[in-house]
Design an enzyme around this catalytic site. Sequence first.
Site, PDB file in Angstrom:
ATOM      1  N   ASP A 283       0.855  -1.181   0.000  1.00 36.17           N
ATOM      2  CA  ASP A 283       0.000   0.000   0.000  1.00 36.17           C
ATOM      3  C   ASP A 283       0.892   1.233   0.000  1.00 36.17           C
ATOM      4  O   ASP A 283       1.787   1.358   0.841  1.00 36.17           O
ATOM      5  CB  ASP A 283      -0.885   0.021   1.249  1.00 36.17           C
ATOM      6  CG  ASP A 283      -2.003  -1.014   1.166  1.00 36.17           C
ATOM      7  OD1 ASP A 283      -2.171  -1.614   0.082  1.00 36.17           O
ATOM      8  OD2 ASP A 283      -2.689  -1.220   2.174  1.00 36.17           O
TER       9      ASP A 283
ATOM     10  N   ASP B 255     -13.971  -5.317  -5.067  1.00 36.82           N
ATOM     11  CA  ASP B 255     -14.012  -5.317  -3.605  1.00 36.82           C
ATOM     12  C   ASP B 255     -15.438  -5.670  -3.194  1.00 36.82           C
ATOM     13  O   ASP B 255     -16.370  -4.916  -3.494  1.00 36.82           O
ATOM     14  CB  ASP B 255     -13.657  -3.931  -3.050  1.00 36.82           C
ATOM     15  CG  ASP B 255     -12.188  -3.573  -3.290  1.00 36.82           C
ATOM     16  OD1 ASP B 255     -11.423  -4.460  -3.739  1.00 36.82           O
ATOM     17  OD2 ASP B 255     -11.814  -2.416  -3.047  1.00 36.82           O
TER      18      ASP B 255
END
Lengths: 208, 258
Positions: free
Chosen positions: B12, B131
């Site tokens: 990330d 997602d």
Amino acid sequence: MLAIIDYGFGNIRSVHKALLEAGANDVIITHDPQIIKKADKLVLPGVGAYAQCMGGILAIDGLLEALEEKVLKAGAPFLGICVGMQLLADVGVEFETIKGLGWISGKVTKLYPRNHDLKIPQMGWNEVKPNDCKYFESAWDNETKDVYFVHSYAFRTQNAENIAASCTYGADTFAAAVQKDNIFGVQFHPEKSQKAGLKLLKAWLEND
Amino acid sequence: MTLKTRIIPCLDVKDGRVVKGVQFENLRDAGDPVEQAKFYDEQGADEICFLDISASHEGRGTLYDVVSRTADVCFTPLTVGGGVRSVEDFRALLLAGADKVAINTAAVKNPDLIREAALSVGSQCVVVAIDARRIANNPPKWEIFTHGGRNPTGIDAIEFAALAEKNGAGELLVTSMDKDGTKDGYDIDLIRTITDMVDIPVVASGGVGDLDHLVEGVTKGKANAVLAASIFHFGTHTLQEARDALKQNGIEVRNLEV
């Protein structure tokens, strides 16, 4: 001088960096026919659809002629990568049949793994088995190595002697690399295949 | 000869820095995504994934620099996602040195963008990130959430996966937002339902806490690639341990060139 042909459809940056890492110096990125005519070696990357890539070459005035003059007449060492390799065929059969460069007889057709668990595109690391090719002999001692593939189509050469290495995906055994005289092409991405890929690029740079 | 299951460490990135980075002494700058990517590259990552979570325009700008510096030193495929909104974003990231670009919220809002991107840069570069949260159990149903799992959309995740494939996605990155961060393992039903349906490769994501979870992603979920973040970041396991675990369970993994 080594020229990487920039016709709008290649991962130019990655190919450039990998060639430098493999020991190339004096590398130029260009689509200028006049510069290409002065190059000693040529690299044609290619990512995307067959029709678009071939169209990209034809769209640049004088590029095809310059490539043919260097590769077919002057015998300059040539490396095609991924679609840049597939363009060597007579035709590519995707949504329609597209005329290729026709430098190595054969056609490019869809992969047929015949197993639902084997997805299309073939994406990832698969084994490449060399087949009487000086670059693989020099780079890998002719051993089988894992390299990175991303493709949905494969080059079916008309003559078996043009297959420089093979790979198997389910029911489909196809040309992982092709060769003919000064022309060499790889379906996989040596620039993304870590050490095995860099070794092959080095061997190509040094064996011509 | 066979295609190997990929093991993908994910980083990330926020404002050009790694969030929750690898804690290893031999890294000069543990917050530098390039250093971390290089570390994974040397460990034999099959691919590397950057997920940009920058909120600001300035933070976003640094991503291009991170991607190009990574592509300069890592000769392994790089997927970049987060904040991709247009075909121009695809082009810019590929030009910077990404090999694949993942699109999420923008594709949910406008599925035609998948088609436009595929036509422009080729399907193989277009990863659609899904997602999903489970909204029913019997039979199971999942809903697409956007904005890092915060915003419900009312869109069925399985139907959206089919649409993404039809529109030209080259790969699906499927993350269970219920499992993400829990270390409980993937939502196997979600992964399996999608892999059984589509003909394109599926990357399993969200929830990996140990090596068995990676194995289950392949043996039970039938994923073509397994992605994990924290087990690699925090040094819980190395990529070699992950490869060994898969291998011991009969899954073919890459033979590293040394």
